[in-house]
Design a protein around this motif. Structure first.
Motif, short mmCIF file in Angstrom:
data_model
loop_
_atom_site.label_atom_id
_atom_site.label_comp_id
_atom_site.label_asym_id
_atom_site.label_seq_id
_atom_site.Cartn_x
_atom_site.Cartn_y
_atom_site.Cartn_z
N ARG A 7 54.32 40.86 51.57
CA ARG A 7 53.53 41.26 50.40
C ARG A 7 52.19 41.85 50.82
NH1 ARG A 7 51.49 36.97 45.86
NH2 ARG A 7 50.68 38.45 44.38
N LYS A 11 50.65 45.66 50.15
CA LYS A 11 49.35 46.01 49.57
C LYS A 11 48.65 47.03 50.44
CE LYS A 11 47.98 42.09 46.78
NZ LYS A 11 47.50 42.87 45.66
N ARG A 14 49.76 50.81 50.11
CA ARG A 14 49.55 51.61 48.90
C ARG A 14 48.69 52.83 49.24
NH1 ARG A 14 47.33 47.49 44.62
NH2 ARG A 14 46.19 46.87 46.48
N ASP A 222 40.24 44.73 42.40
CA ASP A 222 41.34 43.96 43.00
C ASP A 222 40.77 43.09 44.13
OD1 ASP A 222 43.64 42.93 44.03
OD2 ASP A 222 44.47 44.83 44.72
N SER A 224 42.21 40.49 45.36
CA SER A 224 43.29 39.76 46.02
C SER A 224 43.20 39.77 47.55
CB SER A 224 44.65 40.33 45.58
OG SER A 224 44.77 40.25 44.18
N GLU A 241 43.83 33.15 37.78
CA GLU A 241 45.22 33.56 37.89
C GLU A 241 46.07 32.92 36.79
OE1 GLU A 241 48.80 34.08 41.17
OE2 GLU A 241 46.74 33.69 41.80
N ASN A 244 45.90 34.93 33.59
CA ASN A 244 46.70 36.15 33.63
C ASN A 244 48.19 35.84 33.49
OD1 ASN A 244 44.55 37.96 33.90
ND2 ASN A 244 44.49 37.73 36.12
N ARG A 245 48.64 34.76 34.16
CA ARG A 245 50.05 34.37 34.05
C ARG A 245 50.38 33.91 32.63
NH1 ARG A 245 53.09 33.80 38.62
NH2 ARG A 245 52.00 34.24 40.57
N ARG A 249 50.90 38.48 32.59
CA ARG A 249 50.44 39.51 33.53
C ARG A 249 50.20 38.91 34.91
NH1 ARG A 249 48.50 44.41 31.96
NH2 ARG A 249 48.58 44.74 34.23
N ASP A 251 51.07 40.10 37.55
CA ASP A 251 50.74 41.18 38.48
C ASP A 251 49.24 41.33 38.68
OD1 ASP A 251 51.03 42.15 35.64
OD2 ASP A 251 50.08 43.92 36.51
N GLU A 253 47.26 38.92 39.15
CA GLU A 253 46.85 37.85 40.06
C GLU A 253 45.55 37.19 39.58
OE1 GLU A 253 47.79 38.64 44.28
OE2 GLU A 253 48.32 40.66 43.60
N ASN A 295 44.54 47.60 34.68
CA ASN A 295 45.04 47.59 36.06
C ASN A 295 43.90 47.29 37.01
OD1 ASN A 295 43.60 49.97 36.05
ND2 ASN A 295 45.30 51.29 36.67
#
Length: 356
Positions: A7, A11, A14, A222, A224, A241, A244-245, A249, A251, A253, A295
């Motif tokens: 993962r 990242k 990207r 971001d 993360s 987090e 968001n969950r 969402r 994603d 995090e 985003n």
């Protein structure tokens, strides 16, 4: 929930406009490609200046050149950020060669929309000049400083070094209230939020503005890559987090409106409600519930650079308690919206059989 090596590698891979500030460290662009775009941009800048009608105008030179840049850039975009900034710099140089407008190390924005930077300030005399230097490199239509509770020379330093709008409160407004005040005062279409104690390179702010230009309502930082494995995270990061969950969402995090820099459409701030911006997690929940597009297009390290103060260090410091309290308030909003189980459905129990 622990991030895997796979993962993490994903990242880092990207590219283009999606990777934001991380591209400066992780994306390798050949010198030949960069040089080719620099040549094209220089020629475009010179030609744009040559075709412009010389008239007396109240438009600041930086804004005028940015408009010229966008006339050309819209025909070639998108470019990876490394190439983008190299090309934009040469465009400025080419434009200057013909027009005589010298902008130094200006950073251009990939938008024609009006952009405002909103900065919260409380005793930031050690960092405010560095922050101003970076903001002055951008073609901003507004810079709004909300100075509150300062006992040092922050107000005088801003007034002497900038033509920015300064909103001055002798008393401390409390966490994030100044952000809501600045958002309400701004006339621009895109709002960029910063804190006075964290100077950030102008180049690293561009992806957040670009994300709004591309259609996002809110562009988060971001964080993360900077917070490590889940087992090592503090309570504040965990509750971010969880929110968001809870809103479906995962994603996002631990990314949150609590962290700067972030950008927002002015219209999005109106939809959320300016008063709600004073409680960032609650504002984020409302934005998600309203279907706003959120985003996290870029990563800027504000974790390791965060200024240590008496109230934000230690296991149970005042700032951490405040932020956790904000998230509890946000959770109450989530419960009101989604019910007592949030987005986690109970598809096993036959509860109706217990009713007599």
């Amino acid at each position: 929930m622990k991030p895997t090596n796979k993962r993490a590698r994903s990242k880092r891979k990207r590219s283009g406009h999606q990777s934001g500030a991380l591209i400066f460290k992780n994306r390798q662009i050949s010198n030949e490609v960069v040089d080719n775009w620099k040549e094209r941009a220089y020629a475009a800048g010179y030609q744009q200046a040559a075709h412009e009608v010389s008239t007396t105008s109240d438009i600041p030179p930086h804004i005028k050149v940015n408009e010229s840049w966008n006339r050309w850039y819209h025909s070639v975009k998108p470019l990876p950020w490394t190439v983008y900034h190299a090309a934009a710099s040469k465009f400025v140089e080419g434009h200057s060669k013909h027009s005589g407008i010298y902008l130094g190390n200006a950073v251009l924005l990939p938008t024609d929309k009006r952009v405002a930077a909103i900065v919260l300030v409380m005793n930031e005399k050690d960092t405010i000049i560095k922050l101003l230097e970076q903001l002055h490199r951008l073609p901003l239509h507004e810079i709004i400083f909300v100075v509150n509770g300062s006992t040092d020379e922050s107000f005088e330093m801003i007034r002497n070094q900038s033509k920015a709008i300064i909103v001055h409160y002798k008393q401390a407004l409390g966490h994030d209230v100044g952000r809501a005040v600045g958002a309400k005062l701004a006339d621009s279409e895109i709002l960029l939020f910063l804190d006075g104690d964290v100077p950030i390179l102008a180049e690293h702010l561009v992806p957040f503005i670009d994300a709004i230009e591309q259609g996002s309502d809110i562009a988060l930082n971001d964080i993360s890559p900077w917070i490590g494995m889940f087992s090592n995270r503090d309570y504040v990061t965990i509750v971010k987090e969880f929110i968001n969950r809870s809103m479906g969402r995962a994603d996002l995090e631990a990314n949150s409106l609590t962290a700067v820099p972030h950008a927002m459409r002015k219209e999005a701030a109106q939809i959320i409600g300016y008063a709600n911006l004073s409680v960032p997690p609650k504002a984020q929940v409302i934005a998600l519930e309203k279907g706003l597009k959120i985003n996290a297009p870029a990563s800027v390290d504000v974790i390791t650079k965060n200024r240590l103060r008496a109230r934000n260090v230690g296991q149970q410091n005042a700032v951490a308690d405040l932020i956790i309290g904000d998230h509890i308030e946000a959770l109450k909003t989530v419960f009101d919206i989604k019910g007592p189980r949030l987005s986690f459905m109970d598809q096993i129990r036959q509860r109706q059989l217990t009713k007599v």
